[in-house]
Scaffold this motif. Structure first.
Motif, PDB file in Angstrom:
ATOM      1  N   HIS A 219     -11.124  -7.233   1.719  1.00 25.83           N
ATOM      2  CA  HIS A 219     -10.575  -6.038   2.384  1.00 25.83           C
ATOM      3  C   HIS A 219      -9.221  -5.640   1.804  1.00 25.83           C
ATOM      4  N   GLU A 220      -8.449  -6.591   1.313  1.00 27.13           N
ATOM      5  CA  GLU A 220      -7.150  -6.271   0.692  1.00 27.13           C
ATOM      6  C   GLU A 220      -7.365  -5.481  -0.603  1.00 27.13           C
ATOM      7  N   ARG A 221      -8.329  -5.928  -1.388  1.00 21.40           N
ATOM      8  CA  ARG A 221      -8.623  -5.241  -2.653  1.00 21.40           C
ATOM      9  C   ARG A 221      -9.290  -3.894  -2.409  1.00 21.40           C
ATOM     10  N   LEU A 222     -10.189  -3.862  -1.424  1.00 20.89           N
ATOM     11  CA  LEU A 222     -10.923  -2.633  -1.120  1.00 20.89           C
ATOM     12  C   LEU A 222      -9.973  -1.509  -0.712  1.00 20.89           C
ATOM     13  N   ARG A 223      -8.959  -1.858   0.049  1.00 17.82           N
ATOM     14  CA  ARG A 223      -7.997  -0.837   0.492  1.00 17.82           C
ATOM     15  C   ARG A 223      -7.269  -0.231  -0.705  1.00 17.82           C
ATOM     16  N   MET A 224      -6.898  -1.052  -1.666  1.00 20.78           N
ATOM     17  CA  MET A 224      -6.227  -0.545  -2.863  1.00 20.78           C
ATOM     18  C   MET A 224      -7.197   0.263  -3.724  1.00 20.78           C
ATOM     19  N   GLN A 225      -8.429  -0.188  -3.802  1.00 19.14           N
ATOM     20  CA  GLN A 225      -9.433   0.551  -4.560  1.00 19.14           C
ATOM     21  C   GLN A 225      -9.650   1.934  -3.958  1.00 19.14           C
ATOM     22  N   GLN A 226      -9.674   2.001  -2.626  1.00 21.91           N
ATOM     23  CA  GLN A 226      -9.832   3.287  -1.949  1.00 21.91           C
ATOM     24  C   GLN A 226      -8.613   4.177  -2.182  1.00 21.91           C
ATOM     25  N   LEU A 227      -7.425   3.586  -2.192  1.00 18.33           N
ATOM     26  CA  LEU A 227      -6.208   4.344  -2.494  1.00 18.33           C
ATOM     27  C   LEU A 227      -6.307   4.968  -3.882  1.00 18.33           C
ATOM     28  N   ALA A 228      -6.775   4.200  -4.839  1.00 20.11           N
ATOM     29  CA  ALA A 228      -6.932   4.736  -6.198  1.00 20.11           C
ATOM     30  C   ALA A 228      -7.904   5.911  -6.187  1.00 20.11           C
ATOM     31  N   ARG A 229      -9.024   5.753  -5.502  1.00 24.13           N
ATOM     32  CA  ARG A 229     -10.002   6.854  -5.415  1.00 24.13           C
ATOM     33  C   ARG A 229      -9.380   8.091  -4.783  1.00 24.13           C
ATOM     34  N   ASP A 230      -8.679   7.878  -3.663  1.00 19.70           N
ATOM     35  CA  ASP A 230      -8.098   8.996  -2.923  1.00 19.70           C
ATOM     36  C   ASP A 230      -7.048   9.755  -3.724  1.00 19.70           C
ATOM     37  N   THR A 231      -6.371   9.068  -4.637  1.00 14.75           N
ATOM     38  CA  THR A 231      -5.307   9.711  -5.419  1.00 14.75           C
ATOM     39  C   THR A 231      -5.764  10.058  -6.835  1.00 14.75           C
ATOM     40  N   GLY A 232      -7.035   9.805  -7.126  1.00 17.53           N
ATOM     41  CA  GLY A 232      -7.567  10.132  -8.450  1.00 17.53           C
ATOM     42  C   GLY A 232      -7.107   9.186  -9.544  1.00 17.53           C
ATOM     43  N   ALA A 233      -6.679   8.005  -9.181  1.00 17.88           N
ATOM     44  CA  ALA A 233      -6.185   7.038 -10.161  1.00 17.88           C
ATOM     45  C   ALA A 233      -7.293   6.095 -10.614  1.00 17.88           C
ATOM     46  N   LEU A 234      -7.153   5.596 -11.801  1.00 22.88           N
ATOM     47  CA  LEU A 234      -8.018   4.545 -12.304  1.00 22.88           C
ATOM     48  C   LEU A 234      -7.629   3.254 -11.595  1.00 22.88           C
TER      49      LEU A 234
ATOM     50  N   TYR B 141       0.838  -1.200   0.000  1.00 21.73           N
ATOM     51  CA  TYR B 141       0.000   0.000   0.000  1.00 21.73           C
ATOM     52  C   TYR B 141       0.878   1.256   0.000  1.00 21.73           C
ATOM     53  N   GLU B 142       1.879   1.274   0.870  1.00 24.71           N
ATOM     54  CA  GLU B 142       2.771   2.443   0.965  1.00 24.71           C
ATOM     55  C   GLU B 142       3.524   2.670  -0.344  1.00 24.71           C
ATOM     56  N   LEU B 143       4.009   1.608  -0.947  1.00 30.35           N
ATOM     57  CA  LEU B 143       4.742   1.728  -2.215  1.00 30.35           C
ATOM     58  C   LEU B 143       3.823   2.246  -3.325  1.00 30.35           C
ATOM     59  N   ALA B 144       2.616   1.719  -3.385  1.00 27.29           N
ATOM     60  CA  ALA B 144       1.653   2.180  -4.387  1.00 27.29           C
ATOM     61  C   ALA B 144       1.289   3.646  -4.142  1.00 27.29           C
ATOM     62  N   PHE B 145       1.102   4.007  -2.873  1.00 24.04           N
ATOM     63  CA  PHE B 145       0.787   5.394  -2.531  1.00 24.04           C
ATOM     64  C   PHE B 145       1.889   6.348  -2.998  1.00 24.04           C
ATOM     65  N   GLU B 146       3.147   5.963  -2.767  1.00 27.66           N
ATOM     66  CA  GLU B 146       4.276   6.800  -3.196  1.00 27.66           C
ATOM     67  C   GLU B 146       4.254   7.028  -4.704  1.00 27.66           C
ATOM     68  N   GLU B 147       4.023   5.960  -5.456  1.00 27.27           N
ATOM     69  CA  GLU B 147       4.008   6.085  -6.922  1.00 27.27           C
ATOM     70  C   GLU B 147       2.835   6.944  -7.385  1.00 27.27           C
ATOM     71  N   LEU B 148       1.661   6.673  -6.865  1.00 24.67           N
ATOM     72  CA  LEU B 148       0.474   7.422  -7.285  1.00 24.67           C
ATOM     73  C   LEU B 148       0.569   8.889  -6.867  1.00 24.67           C
ATOM     74  N   SER B 149       1.148   9.151  -5.709  1.00 25.80           N
ATOM     75  CA  SER B 149       1.325  10.537  -5.251  1.00 25.80           C
ATOM     76  C   SER B 149       2.276  11.309  -6.150  1.00 25.80           C
ATOM     77  N   ALA B 150       3.176  10.583  -6.806  1.00 20.49           N
ATOM     78  CA  ALA B 150       4.113  11.196  -7.752  1.00 20.49           C
ATOM     79  C   ALA B 150       3.548  11.181  -9.173  1.00 20.49           C
ATOM     80  N   GLN B 151       2.241  10.937  -9.284  1.00 24.48           N
ATOM     81  CA  GLN B 151       1.557  10.882 -10.581  1.00 24.48           C
ATOM     82  C   GLN B 151       2.107   9.780 -11.492  1.00 24.48           C
ATOM     83  N   GLN B 152       2.491   8.675 -10.887  1.00 29.89           N
ATOM     84  CA  GLN B 152       3.030   7.529 -11.619  1.00 29.89           C
ATOM     85  C   GLN B 152       2.080   6.347 -11.462  1.00 29.89           C
ATOM     86  N   SER B 153       1.698   5.729 -12.554  1.00 38.57           N
ATOM     87  CA  SER B 153       0.902   4.504 -12.491  1.00 38.57           C
ATOM     88  C   SER B 153       1.745   3.397 -11.891  1.00 38.57           C
TER      89      SER B 153
END
Length: 188
Positions: free
Chosen positions: A97-112, A74-86
């Motif tokens: 719950h594992e998938r939901l957390r990543m889905q929420q991360l995508a929503r929070d960072t505006g990612a698909l 989650y932290e690694l994905a957050f870092e990439e998405l925060s830097a506007q990197q897919s």
């Protein structure tokens, strides 16, 4: 990859279904980073990617270790998405719950958000696991028995998740071409 927006792609499936092969193919083709749960789990315990945890007298597959591993992903994905990197995340993602957390991360960072569900026949998965064990050069320590356990743990994708899910049958001859066509429908 077009920069219309960033994308978080989660690979999902049982051990031996082809997740890592698909993740590496997509990372190379789309030119985006990929984080593998098997590698990140071992890093958390100071192991090299191909080092066997049982030979190091470590139990890296406890519930706590799994929670730590998914937190790191989650932290690694957050870092990439925060830097506007897919980014691609390669893990079983068998529990909702594992998938939901990543889905929420995508929503929070505006990612698909996309789930790529990898599938293969049971014997194919068993054969792949046996080959990995024999070669001893893969970060995965999955066993044939694990497939049976994972089938019991696995929680079905919800109707919401199925809307952003691309299924890939990794034993098919031209799975790469089919998968790319489906992904480009989402990201173009």
């Amino acid at each position: 990859m077009k920069k219309r927006n960033t994308c978080l792609i989660c690979l999902q499936g049982l051990s031996g279904s082809g997740k890592t092969t698909v993740a590496n193919f997509l990372a190379s083709t789309l030119n985006i980073p990929v984080y593998h749960s098997d590698v990140e789990r071992k890093k958390l315990f100071g192991l090299s990617p191909t080092e066997n945890s049982s030979l190091a007298n470590l139990d890296i597959y406890t519930k706590e270790a799994t929670i730590r591993t998914f937190q790191k992903l989650y932290e690694l994905a957050f870092e990439e998405l925060s830097a506007q990197q897919s980014v691609l995340v390669d893990a079983a993602f068998l529990r909702h719950h594992e998938r939901l957390r990543m889905q929420q991360l995508a929503r929070d960072t505006g990612a698909l958000f996309l789930i790529v569900k990898c599938q293969a026949g049971q014997q194919i998965m068993i054969d792949r696991i046996r080959t990995r064990q024999h070669l001893g050069n893969d970060p995965s320590e999955a066993s044939e028995d694990l497939i049976h356990k994972q089938k019991q743990w696995q929680e079905a994708l919800t109707s919401d998740e199925l809307q952003t899910c691309i299924k890939v049958f990794t034993e098919e001859k031209n799975w790469q071409e089919t998968l790319l066509q489906r992904i480009y429908r989402y990201i173009s």
